[in-house]
Design a protein around this motif. Sequence first.
Motif, PDB file in Angstrom:
ATOM      1  N   THR A 118      11.675   1.663  -2.741  1.00 10.62           N
ATOM      2  CA  THR A 118      12.298   0.680  -3.628  1.00 10.62           C
ATOM      3  C   THR A 118      11.245  -0.115  -4.395  1.00 10.62           C
ATOM      4  O   THR A 118      11.366  -0.347  -5.601  1.00 10.62           O
ATOM      5  CB  THR A 118      13.176  -0.280  -2.814  1.00 10.62           C
ATOM      6  N   LEU A 119      10.200  -0.527  -3.691  1.00 10.27           N
ATOM      7  CA  LEU A 119       9.163  -1.346  -4.309  1.00 10.27           C
ATOM      8  C   LEU A 119       8.353  -0.558  -5.339  1.00 10.27           C
ATOM      9  O   LEU A 119       7.962  -1.097  -6.380  1.00 10.27           O
ATOM     10  CB  LEU A 119       8.232  -1.903  -3.222  1.00 10.27           C
ATOM     11  N   GLY A 120       8.116   0.729  -5.052  1.00 10.54           N
ATOM     12  CA  GLY A 120       7.243   1.505  -5.922  1.00 10.54           C
ATOM     13  C   GLY A 120       7.941   2.233  -7.050  1.00 10.54           C
ATOM     14  O   GLY A 120       7.269   2.795  -7.925  1.00 10.54           O
ATOM     15  N   ALA A 121       9.271   2.221  -7.086  1.00  8.56           N
ATOM     16  CA  ALA A 121       9.994   2.994  -8.104  1.00  8.56           C
ATOM     17  C   ALA A 121       9.648   2.545  -9.515  1.00  8.56           C
ATOM     18  O   ALA A 121       9.334   3.363 -10.394  1.00  8.56           O
ATOM     19  CB  ALA A 121      11.502   2.884  -7.864  1.00  8.56           C
ATOM     20  N   SER A 122       9.697   1.254  -9.762  1.00  7.00           N
ATOM     21  CA  SER A 122       9.393   0.764 -11.109  1.00  7.00           C
ATOM     22  C   SER A 122       7.920   0.957 -11.446  1.00  7.00           C
ATOM     23  O   SER A 122       7.569   1.221 -12.604  1.00  7.00           O
ATOM     24  CB  SER A 122       9.762  -0.721 -11.227  1.00  7.00           C
ATOM     25  N   VAL A 123       7.050   0.858 -10.440  1.00 11.12           N
ATOM     26  CA  VAL A 123       5.613   1.070 -10.686  1.00 11.12           C
ATOM     27  C   VAL A 123       5.350   2.516 -11.085  1.00 11.12           C
ATOM     28  O   VAL A 123       4.571   2.800 -12.006  1.00 11.12           O
ATOM     29  CB  VAL A 123       4.796   0.698  -9.439  1.00 11.12           C
ATOM     30  N   ALA A 124       5.997   3.457 -10.402  1.00  9.19           N
ATOM     31  CA  ALA A 124       5.835   4.864 -10.753  1.00  9.19           C
ATOM     32  C   ALA A 124       6.289   5.122 -12.179  1.00  9.19           C
ATOM     33  O   ALA A 124       5.638   5.868 -12.934  1.00  9.19           O
ATOM     34  CB  ALA A 124       6.628   5.734  -9.774  1.00  9.19           C
ATOM     35  N   ALA A 125       7.396   4.510 -12.572  1.00  5.80           N
ATOM     36  CA  ALA A 125       7.904   4.699 -13.934  1.00  5.80           C
ATOM     37  C   ALA A 125       6.947   4.113 -14.968  1.00  5.80           C
ATOM     38  O   ALA A 125       6.664   4.734 -15.998  1.00  5.80           O
ATOM     39  CB  ALA A 125       9.280   4.052 -14.058  1.00  5.80           C
TER      40      ALA A 125
ATOM     41  N   LEU B 224       0.827  -1.206   0.000  1.00  7.84           N
ATOM     42  CA  LEU B 224       0.000   0.000   0.000  1.00  7.84           C
ATOM     43  C   LEU B 224       0.863   1.258   0.000  1.00  7.84           C
ATOM     44  O   LEU B 224       0.564   2.232  -0.710  1.00  7.84           O
ATOM     45  CB  LEU B 224      -0.937   0.000   1.209  1.00  7.84           C
ATOM     46  N   ALA B 225       1.921   1.245   0.803  1.00 12.67           N
ATOM     47  CA  ALA B 225       2.800   2.419   0.855  1.00 12.67           C
ATOM     48  C   ALA B 225       3.505   2.635  -0.485  1.00 12.67           C
ATOM     49  O   ALA B 225       3.563   3.756  -1.008  1.00 12.67           O
ATOM     50  CB  ALA B 225       3.827   2.248   1.975  1.00 12.67           C
ATOM     51  N   GLY B 226       4.054   1.564  -1.045  1.00 12.30           N
ATOM     52  CA  GLY B 226       4.711   1.687  -2.342  1.00 12.30           C
ATOM     53  C   GLY B 226       3.743   2.054  -3.443  1.00 12.30           C
ATOM     54  O   GLY B 226       4.070   2.845  -4.346  1.00 12.30           O
ATOM     55  N   PHE B 227       2.527   1.525  -3.375  1.00 12.45           N
ATOM     56  CA  PHE B 227       1.508   1.805  -4.388  1.00 12.45           C
ATOM     57  C   PHE B 227       1.037   3.251  -4.314  1.00 12.45           C
ATOM     58  O   PHE B 227       0.852   3.908  -5.346  1.00 12.45           O
ATOM     59  CB  PHE B 227       0.340   0.848  -4.175  1.00 12.45           C
ATOM     60  N   ALA B 228       0.839   3.760  -3.102  1.00 10.79           N
ATOM     61  CA  ALA B 228       0.286   5.111  -2.932  1.00 10.79           C
ATOM     62  C   ALA B 228       1.196   6.167  -3.555  1.00 10.79           C
ATOM     63  O   ALA B 228       0.746   6.985  -4.378  1.00 10.79           O
ATOM     64  CB  ALA B 228       0.063   5.392  -1.447  1.00 10.79           C
ATOM     65  N   TRP B 229       2.464   6.160  -3.178  1.00 14.04           N
ATOM     66  CA  TRP B 229       3.335   7.218  -3.694  1.00 14.04           C
ATOM     67  C   TRP B 229       3.623   7.028  -5.179  1.00 14.04           C
ATOM     68  O   TRP B 229       3.724   8.015  -5.929  1.00 14.04           O
ATOM     69  CB  TRP B 229       4.633   7.286  -2.895  1.00 14.04           C
ATOM     70  N   SER B 230       3.737   5.786  -5.625  1.00 14.29           N
ATOM     71  CA  SER B 230       4.067   5.550  -7.030  1.00 14.29           C
ATOM     72  C   SER B 230       2.917   5.919  -7.951  1.00 14.29           C
ATOM     73  O   SER B 230       3.146   6.448  -9.054  1.00 14.29           O
ATOM     74  CB  SER B 230       4.459   4.085  -7.239  1.00 14.29           C
TER      75      SER B 230
END
Length: 306
Positions: free
Chosen positions: A179-186, A103-109
């Motif tokens: 780290t987890l959300g970086a690729s998702v944001a891209a 959830l944390a990685g998903f929210a910011w990404s």
Amino acid sequence: MLSYVVRRLLEMIPVLLVVSLLVFAFIKLLPGDPARVYAGEDAPIEAIQAARVQLGLDKPLPQQYFHWLNGLAHGDMGITYRTRQPVTEVIAKSFMPTLWLALAGFAWSVVLGLLVGVVSALKRGKWQDWTLMSLAIGGISVPPFWLGLLLIQFVAMPFGIFSVSGFNQPSDIILPAFTLGASVAAVMARFTRSAFLEVAQEDYVRTAHSKGLRARLVTWKHIMRNALIPVITMLGLQFGFLLGGSIVVERVFSWPGLGWLLIESIQTQDQPVIQGLVMLFVLEFIVINLLVDLLYAVVNPAIRLR
């Protein structure tokens, strides 16, 4: 809407049955003796044989499968070979750390990805577009484990303000979530840009501009609403990957989640836990796909689910 949900839930049953059969067959092909793992490496032959009978491993494979399937239907995944605890309790204990991390990685990404994608589309061909898309390509190209190690080496260790092991306080989630959300944001940035530009070329958008509507109104009411439909599909898939694909990040940061549990179970040949985790990951994707379809109707009321 209700009939659609009921129909989709019923369609889940044959899918889960096929997946359960494949998972069971795959687990049986793995090397090693589950009875020896359960009894202990130094256990005598008699104890191993007793463990085999206790676990039902002496029965034919079809009978073992249907016994396991019956347990799944009643929420019983068996017991772990290492700690003799119910598998459901072990998985439930590790589920919440993974959920909070996802959830944390998903929210910011998602927020950053949508924002970057829209800005890049509005500034198409300009330096802002080139800069943002270059960063997005970099985000997709960087392996998560390498990014995690870089953050540990150059952010966590020099400043000492972030933990690099475990989940003991809220701030411990910052580096793993990034780290987890970086690729998702891209991925979301590039996908949002493409969807936005594709919708912007539709005839109804040009008609709205020709009527003299304000550019901001056309952007948010006509373009963004319709561009969000394919974006929502990507959001659902990415969240499913975050839940089931956080194995590497959890390993790097010693995060006590499902990924860490899966690695430990593979290393110790704890087959009931592996089976339970794989079934959980599949169920997550199926449920997320259903929720995505329901969101279509929320974003665009013109869509009717049948």
